[in-house]
Design a protein around this motif. Structure first.
Motif, short mmCIF file in Angstrom:
data_model
loop_
_atom_site.label_atom_id
_atom_site.label_comp_id
_atom_site.label_asym_id
_atom_site.label_seq_id
_atom_site.Cartn_x
_atom_site.Cartn_y
_atom_site.Cartn_z
N MET A 1 -9.06 -1.67 -5.01
CA MET A 1 -7.63 -1.55 -4.72
C MET A 1 -7.43 -0.78 -3.42
SD MET A 1 -4.63 0.29 -7.02
CE MET A 1 -4.75 -0.91 -8.34
N THR A 2 -6.64 -1.36 -2.53
CA THR A 2 -6.37 -0.67 -1.27
C THR A 2 -5.36 0.44 -1.50
OG1 THR A 2 -4.50 -2.09 -0.66
CG2 THR A 2 -6.71 -2.85 -0.03
N PHE A 3 -5.23 1.29 -0.47
CA PHE A 3 -4.27 2.40 -0.60
C PHE A 3 -2.86 1.86 -0.80
CE2 PHE A 3 -1.29 5.53 1.02
CZ PHE A 3 -1.69 6.66 0.36
N SER A 4 -2.49 0.81 -0.07
CA SER A 4 -1.14 0.27 -0.20
C SER A 4 -0.91 -0.33 -1.59
CB SER A 4 -0.86 -0.78 0.88
OG SER A 4 -1.79 -1.83 0.80
N GLU A 5 -1.94 -0.97 -2.17
CA GLU A 5 -1.81 -1.50 -3.53
C GLU A 5 -1.65 -0.37 -4.53
OE1 GLU A 5 -4.44 -5.60 -3.07
OE2 GLU A 5 -5.41 -3.71 -3.61
N ASN A 7 -0.43 2.51 -3.84
CA ASN A 7 0.91 3.04 -3.54
C ASN A 7 1.96 2.24 -4.29
OD1 ASN A 7 3.17 4.12 -2.38
ND2 ASN A 7 2.62 3.62 -0.26
N ARG A 8 1.88 0.92 -4.23
CA ARG A 8 2.86 0.06 -4.90
C ARG A 8 2.76 0.20 -6.42
NH1 ARG A 8 1.52 -3.52 -0.65
NH2 ARG A 8 -0.04 -4.57 -1.93
N SER A 9 1.54 0.38 -6.94
CA SER A 9 1.38 0.51 -8.38
C SER A 9 2.04 1.78 -8.90
CB SER A 9 -0.10 0.50 -8.75
OG SER A 9 -0.74 1.69 -8.32
N LEU A 10 2.09 2.81 -8.07
CA LEU A 10 2.71 4.07 -8.48
C LEU A 10 4.22 4.04 -8.35
CD1 LEU A 10 0.30 6.72 -6.93
CD2 LEU A 10 0.60 6.19 -9.34
N VAL A 44 -2.66 23.81 10.67
CA VAL A 44 -3.59 22.72 10.41
C VAL A 44 -4.34 23.06 9.12
CG1 VAL A 44 -5.56 21.39 11.24
CG2 VAL A 44 -3.84 22.22 12.85
N ILE A 45 -4.02 22.33 8.06
CA ILE A 45 -4.66 22.55 6.77
C ILE A 45 -5.17 21.23 6.24
CG2 ILE A 45 -3.24 24.58 6.24
CD1 ILE A 45 -1.51 22.77 4.49
N GLN A 46 -6.05 21.31 5.28
CA GLN A 46 -6.60 20.10 4.68
C GLN A 46 -5.48 19.26 4.09
OE1 GLN A 46 -9.56 20.75 1.65
NE2 GLN A 46 -10.51 18.79 2.01
N CYS A 47 -5.46 17.99 4.41
CA CYS A 47 -4.45 17.03 3.93
C CYS A 47 -3.05 17.33 4.46
CB CYS A 47 -4.42 16.98 2.40
SG CYS A 47 -6.00 16.56 1.63
N GLY A 48 -2.95 18.13 5.53
CA GLY A 48 -1.65 18.52 6.04
C GLY A 48 -0.81 17.37 6.58
N CYS A 49 -1.44 16.30 7.04
CA CYS A 49 -0.70 15.15 7.58
C CYS A 49 -0.73 13.95 6.63
CB CYS A 49 -1.26 14.76 8.95
SG CYS A 49 -0.82 15.90 10.27
N ILE A 50 -1.16 14.17 5.41
CA ILE A 50 -1.26 13.08 4.45
C ILE A 50 0.00 13.06 3.59
CG2 ILE A 50 -2.56 12.19 2.47
CD1 ILE A 50 -5.05 13.39 3.75
N ASN A 51 0.50 11.88 3.30
CA ASN A 51 1.70 11.75 2.49
C ASN A 51 1.51 12.30 1.08
OD1 ASN A 51 3.92 10.63 3.92
ND2 ASN A 51 2.93 8.62 3.95
N SER A 52 2.47 13.06 0.62
CA SER A 52 2.50 13.48 -0.78
C SER A 52 3.06 12.32 -1.61
CB SER A 52 3.40 14.70 -0.95
OG SER A 52 4.75 14.37 -0.62
N TYR A 139 -0.90 6.17 4.15
CA TYR A 139 -1.76 7.33 3.91
C TYR A 139 -1.28 8.53 4.72
CZ TYR A 139 -6.08 10.07 3.56
OH TYR A 139 -6.99 11.07 3.33
N LEU A 140 -0.86 8.30 5.97
CA LEU A 140 -0.44 9.38 6.85
C LEU A 140 1.07 9.52 6.89
CD1 LEU A 140 -2.79 8.73 9.91
CD2 LEU A 140 -3.08 10.44 8.10
N ASN A 141 1.53 10.74 7.04
CA ASN A 141 2.94 11.00 7.25
C ASN A 141 3.19 11.01 8.76
OD1 ASN A 141 5.33 12.66 7.90
ND2 ASN A 141 5.45 12.97 5.70
N PRO A 142 3.90 10.03 9.29
CA PRO A 142 4.04 9.92 10.75
C PRO A 142 4.78 11.09 11.37
CG PRO A 142 5.51 8.38 9.65
CD PRO A 142 4.62 8.94 8.60
N PHE A 143 5.68 11.72 10.61
CA PHE A 143 6.48 12.82 11.16
C PHE A 143 5.66 14.10 11.26
CE2 PHE A 143 8.93 9.91 8.46
CZ PHE A 143 9.56 9.22 9.48
N SER A 144 4.86 14.36 10.24
CA SER A 144 3.95 15.51 10.31
C SER A 144 2.93 15.32 11.42
CB SER A 144 3.23 15.70 8.97
OG SER A 144 4.14 15.99 7.94
N CYS A 145 2.45 14.09 11.57
CA CYS A 145 1.44 13.80 12.60
C CYS A 145 1.99 14.07 13.99
CB CYS A 145 0.98 12.35 12.50
SG CYS A 145 -0.12 11.98 11.10
#
Length: 343
Positions: A1-5, A7-10, A44-52, A139-145
């Motif tokens: 399952m890809t990340f987008s799949e 994502n949609r399942s959730l 800059v922290i671990q997973c800081g730019c990753i979408n919650s 996977y990434l939050n474009p605004f945080s990035c």
């Protein structure tokens, strides 16, 4: 399952996405930007730019344009100066890029002459636009990035002012500009202006076109420059061929210039609690004999340029730095390296 799949399942299927407006950063486009003081570098922290989970849910329920309006850049401070520019050529841009980079002609400026060069000068503009950032299928939050890229790069140039004009481009400030969304609404993006460097990046150069002595000179300059910037308590974790410009590439001894400081780490570390407890010998010079050995994979990005035994060569070229190494540095350094590799 890809990340987008996943994502949609959730969170269910994404909303009907409005088409993005055409990328405005094209040759001939003219625009005005207001001077802007960037805020402090974002942590800059671990997973800081990753979408919650919440941010992924928002991604699936709202259009990206609406999200850009909802998540403007970090505020900073707007100044009184303004510049007018015309796009000349695209260096890196279009949909799916972390930033939009292009050469631009300075048409007008109301800043002091010592801040910007004369009208007509060709500069490099770098715009941090979340609308066209590749978010890796959510996977990434474009605004945080883009907040991270802008605040780190603008502040890195300011911190490294003594390197400007020779080892990194001259920095001509940070700016903000508004882009139309419709007849009523606009959205805001940030920008920096830097000197245009004549030459070519190492990623566009062919190692076989350079003698071994020339390549050794290039690598020695890279190691020396990275180490001196590290001495200034900034760790450039993205030193690789695409971010190194060779001035005078046809000469026997090309000179190197580092570009793209968006991934600079201040205080030589991330801001995770564990990293804050480590001793990094701030303000002290750290010999390349500790940080640039082959076992540390520091040269991995440049392997095509190296056809000699690295460690013996390094020991000869930087033997003069050995006296600066303390027993505490020898004891501590592997711990820092392990932390960096596990991030």
């Amino acid at each position: 399952m890809t990340f987008s799949e996943h994502n949609r399942s959730l969170f269910g299927p994404p909303s009907t996405e409005l088409p993005k407006p055409p990328v405005p950063y094209t040759p001939g486009w003219r625009f005005q930007a207001q001077s802007h003081t960037a805020p402090a570098p974002t942590p800059v922290i671990q997973c800081g730019c990753i979408n919650s989970d919440h941010e992924m849910r928002e991604r699936n329920q709202q259009s990206l344009i609406d999200r850009c309006l909802r998540h403007p850049p970090l505020p900073g401070k707007e100044g009184n100066g303004a510049v007018s520019l015309e796009v000349i050529d695209i260096l890196k841009g279009g949909d799916g890029h972390s930033s939009q980079v292009f050469t631009a002609r300075l048409l007008a400026s109301d800043s002091k002459p010592e801040i910007l060069p004369q009208k007509g000068t060709q500069l490099v503009a770098k715009i941090y636009d979340p609308l066209y950032l590749n978010d890796s299928e959510g996977y990434l939050n474009p605004f945080s990035c883009v907040d991270k890229y802008y605040t780190h790069e603008a502040n890195a140039y300011l911190s490294l002012h003594e390197f400007q004009g020779q080892w990194i481009p001259r920095y001509y400030g940070s700016y903000t500009l508004s882009l139309p969304v419709d007849s009523v609404q606009t959205r805001t993006v940030r920008m920096i202006l830097v000197e245009y460097i004549q030459g070519m990046t190492m990623s566009h150069a062919q190692p076989k076109d350079f003698s071994q002595s020339a390549r050794q000179s290039i690598l020695k300059s890279i190691v020396d420059l990275e180490s001196r910037i590290y001495h200034a308590d900034i760790w450039l974790i993205d030193v690789e061929p695409r971010n190194v410009i060779l001035r005078d590439p046809d000469s026997d001894l090309p000179r190197v210039v580092f570009v793209d400081l968006a991934h600079a780490l201040f205080n030589r570390r991330r801001d995770d609690p564990l990293a804050l407890q480590l001793e990094y010998f701030m303000g002290q010079y750290i010999s390349p004999l500790l940080r640039w050995t082959e076992s540390r994979s520091s040269t991995e990005a440049f392997y095509e340029w190296i056809d000699w035994d690295w460690d013996p060569w390094l020991e000869v070229e930087f033997a003069h730095t050995a006296a600066s190494i303390t027993p505490e540095m020898r004891e501590e350094w592997p711990r820092e390296y392990e932390e960096a590799e596990s991030s």
